[in-house]
Design a protein around this motif. Structure first.
Motif, PDB file in Angstrom:
ATOM      1  N   UNK A   3     -16.274 -21.229  -4.591  1.00  0.00           N
ATOM      2  CA  UNK A   3     -17.485 -20.961  -3.813  1.00  0.00           C
ATOM      3  C   UNK A   3     -17.826 -19.479  -3.992  1.00  0.00           C
ATOM      4  N   UNK A   4     -19.083 -19.096  -3.800  1.00  0.00           N
ATOM      5  CA  UNK A   4     -19.456 -17.686  -3.994  1.00  0.00           C
ATOM      6  C   UNK A   4     -18.621 -16.708  -3.157  1.00  0.00           C
ATOM      7  N   UNK A   5     -18.240 -17.086  -1.947  1.00  0.00           N
ATOM      8  CA  UNK A   5     -17.456 -16.167  -1.119  1.00  0.00           C
ATOM      9  C   UNK A   5     -16.084 -15.888  -1.727  1.00  0.00           C
ATOM     10  N   UNK A   6     -15.592 -16.803  -2.576  1.00  0.00           N
ATOM     11  CA  UNK A   6     -14.276 -16.612  -3.197  1.00  0.00           C
ATOM     12  C   UNK A   6     -14.289 -15.392  -4.119  1.00  0.00           C
ATOM     13  N   UNK A   7     -15.398 -15.180  -4.824  1.00  0.00           N
ATOM     14  CA  UNK A   7     -15.499 -13.991  -5.663  1.00  0.00           C
ATOM     15  C   UNK A   7     -15.592 -12.740  -4.792  1.00  0.00           C
ATOM     16  N   UNK A   8     -16.213 -12.867  -3.619  1.00  0.00           N
ATOM     17  CA  UNK A   8     -16.245 -11.750  -2.672  1.00  0.00           C
ATOM     18  C   UNK A   8     -14.854 -11.389  -2.194  1.00  0.00           C
ATOM     19  N   UNK A   9     -14.021 -12.395  -1.965  1.00  0.00           N
ATOM     20  CA  UNK A   9     -12.634 -12.159  -1.564  1.00  0.00           C
ATOM     21  C   UNK A   9     -11.900 -11.370  -2.653  1.00  0.00           C
ATOM     22  N   UNK A  10     -12.064 -11.783  -3.891  1.00  0.00           N
ATOM     23  CA  UNK A  10     -11.425 -11.083  -5.012  1.00  0.00           C
ATOM     24  C   UNK A  10     -11.953  -9.649  -5.105  1.00  0.00           C
ATOM     25  N   UNK A  11     -13.257  -9.470  -4.901  1.00  0.00           N
ATOM     26  CA  UNK A  11     -13.824  -8.121  -4.953  1.00  0.00           C
ATOM     27  C   UNK A  11     -13.273  -7.236  -3.837  1.00  0.00           C
ATOM     28  N   UNK A  12     -13.047  -7.809  -2.656  1.00  0.00           N
ATOM     29  CA  UNK A  12     -12.433  -7.040  -1.559  1.00  0.00           C
ATOM     30  C   UNK A  12     -11.037  -6.575  -1.948  1.00  0.00           C
ATOM     31  N   UNK A  13     -10.271  -7.443  -2.562  1.00  0.00           N
ATOM     32  CA  UNK A  13      -8.913  -7.100  -2.984  1.00  0.00           C
ATOM     33  C   UNK A  13      -8.962  -6.030  -4.070  1.00  0.00           C
ATOM     34  N   UNK A  14      -9.857  -6.201  -5.042  1.00  0.00           N
ATOM     35  CA  UNK A  14      -9.999  -5.215  -6.114  1.00  0.00           C
ATOM     36  C   UNK A  14     -10.413  -3.861  -5.551  1.00  0.00           C
ATOM     37  N   UNK A  15     -11.391  -3.850  -4.658  1.00  0.00           N
ATOM     38  CA  UNK A  15     -11.870  -2.597  -4.072  1.00  0.00           C
ATOM     39  C   UNK A  15     -10.733  -1.891  -3.343  1.00  0.00           C
ATOM     40  N   UNK A  16      -9.995  -2.639  -2.553  1.00  0.00           N
ATOM     41  CA  UNK A  16      -8.859  -2.072  -1.823  1.00  0.00           C
ATOM     42  C   UNK A  16      -7.850  -1.463  -2.799  1.00  0.00           C
ATOM     43  N   UNK A  17      -7.546  -2.188  -3.850  1.00  0.00           N
ATOM     44  CA  UNK A  17      -6.547  -1.721  -4.813  1.00  0.00           C
ATOM     45  C   UNK A  17      -7.032  -0.483  -5.574  1.00  0.00           C
ATOM     46  N   UNK A  18      -8.326  -0.419  -5.863  1.00  0.00           N
ATOM     47  CA  UNK A  18      -8.846   0.696  -6.649  1.00  0.00           C
ATOM     48  C   UNK A  18      -9.102   1.942  -5.818  1.00  0.00           C
ATOM     49  N   UNK A  19      -9.699   1.777  -4.645  1.00  0.00           N
ATOM     50  CA  UNK A  19     -10.226   2.930  -3.926  1.00  0.00           C
ATOM     51  C   UNK A  19      -9.444   3.305  -2.674  1.00  0.00           C
ATOM     52  N   UNK A  20      -8.973   2.345  -1.929  1.00  0.00           N
ATOM     53  CA  UNK A  20      -8.276   2.654  -0.693  1.00  0.00           C
ATOM     54  C   UNK A  20      -6.887   3.230  -0.954  1.00  0.00           C
ATOM     55  N   UNK A  21      -6.393   3.016  -2.123  1.00  0.00           N
ATOM     56  CA  UNK A  21      -5.071   3.512  -2.465  1.00  0.00           C
ATOM     57  C   UNK A  21      -5.136   4.926  -3.049  1.00  0.00           C
ATOM     58  N   UNK A  22      -6.307   5.496  -3.132  1.00  0.00           N
ATOM     59  CA  UNK A  22      -6.450   6.850  -3.656  1.00  0.00           C
ATOM     60  C   UNK A  22      -6.587   6.868  -5.163  1.00  0.00           C
ATOM     61  N   UNK A  23      -5.486   6.764  -5.855  1.00  0.00           N
ATOM     62  CA  UNK A  23      -5.515   6.831  -7.321  1.00  0.00           C
ATOM     63  C   UNK A  23      -5.389   5.449  -7.951  1.00  0.00           C
ATOM     64  N   UNK A  24      -5.483   4.433  -7.169  1.00  0.00           N
ATOM     65  CA  UNK A  24      -5.308   3.068  -7.674  1.00  0.00           C
ATOM     66  C   UNK A  24      -3.902   2.591  -7.396  1.00  0.00           C
ATOM     67  N   UNK A  25      -3.810   1.402  -6.867  1.00  0.00           N
ATOM     68  CA  UNK A  25      -2.518   0.835  -6.499  1.00  0.00           C
ATOM     69  C   UNK A  25      -1.735   0.442  -7.743  1.00  0.00           C
ATOM     70  N   UNK A  26      -0.440   0.522  -7.629  1.00  0.00           N
ATOM     71  CA  UNK A  26       0.426  -0.080  -8.645  1.00  0.00           C
ATOM     72  C   UNK A  26       0.441  -1.571  -8.318  1.00  0.00           C
ATOM     73  N   UNK A  27       0.057  -2.392  -9.242  1.00  0.00           N
ATOM     74  CA  UNK A  27      -0.042  -3.828  -8.971  1.00  0.00           C
ATOM     75  C   UNK A  27       1.323  -4.487  -9.153  1.00  0.00           C
ATOM     76  N   UNK A  28       2.306  -3.982  -8.436  1.00  0.00           N
ATOM     77  CA  UNK A  28       3.675  -4.470  -8.537  1.00  0.00           C
ATOM     78  C   UNK A  28       3.990  -5.439  -7.401  1.00  0.00           C
ATOM     79  N   UNK A  29       5.226  -5.931  -7.388  1.00  0.00           N
ATOM     80  CA  UNK A  29       5.615  -6.930  -6.386  1.00  0.00           C
ATOM     81  C   UNK A  29       5.599  -6.363  -4.965  1.00  0.00           C
ATOM     82  N   UNK A  30       5.904  -5.086  -4.805  1.00  0.00           N
ATOM     83  CA  UNK A  30       5.839  -4.475  -3.476  1.00  0.00           C
ATOM     84  C   UNK A  30       4.407  -4.496  -2.945  1.00  0.00           C
ATOM     85  N   UNK A  31       3.452  -4.204  -3.814  1.00  0.00           N
ATOM     86  CA  UNK A  31       2.039  -4.236  -3.419  1.00  0.00           C
ATOM     87  C   UNK A  31       1.613  -5.664  -3.105  1.00  0.00           C
ATOM     88  N   UNK A  32       2.102  -6.633  -3.866  1.00  0.00           N
ATOM     89  CA  UNK A  32       1.806  -8.043  -3.584  1.00  0.00           C
ATOM     90  C   UNK A  32       2.251  -8.381  -2.162  1.00  0.00           C
TER      91      UNK A  32
END
Length: 129
Positions: A7-36
């Motif tokens: 559904x269209x909102x599902x892509x919004x969910x992914x974008x929220x996760x991407x935004x958080x990982x890219x910007x809220x983490x400062x320099x970009x999150x390490x996409x490791x198991x701890x971050x998961x």
């Protein structure tokens, strides 16, 4: 069996996760198991969407089954390396697995009542002076 079309909102969910990982983490999150694990815990405590968690997990899986580019929605900060498509998709798959491992989830009605109750407590807490 064909994967469910997201559904269209599902892509919004992914974008929220991407935004958080890219910007809220400062320099970009390490996409490791701890971050998961940290993101899974955060999504349980403060869901990104007002949807039952089982539906959010299914939405992540449906988006992952598409060929749509997921990691290039936002431009990285200057000097920040963007996430690779395979790297970000792998992160989302591990996040969906982690969330699924924390189930089974309560029925949607109970989950909505809990979010409302929890949200009410938070609103009261933050409105106190």
């Amino acid at each position: 069996m064909a994967a469910a079309k997201p559904k269209p909102w599902a892509f919004g969910l992914v974008n929220c996760i991407l935004y958080q990982a890219m910007y809220q983490e400062g320099v970009g999150a390490a996409l490791d198991d701890e971050t998961v694990r940290r993101y899974a815990t955060a999504m349980q405590a403060e869901p990104l969407y007002d949807r039952p968690m089982a539906e959010q997990v299914a939405a992540l899986r449906a988006v992952l089954a598409t060929d749509a580019p997921l990691a290039s929605t936002f431009d990285p900060y200057e000097g920040q390396d963007p996430f690779g498509e395979a790297e970000f998709r792998g992160f989302l798959a591990r996040l969906a697995d982690e969330l699924e491992s924390r189930g089974p989830w309560p029925p949607a009605e109970e989950e909505a009542e809990e979010r409302t109750r929890r949200g009410g407590r938070l609103r009261r807490l933050f409105s106190r002076r």
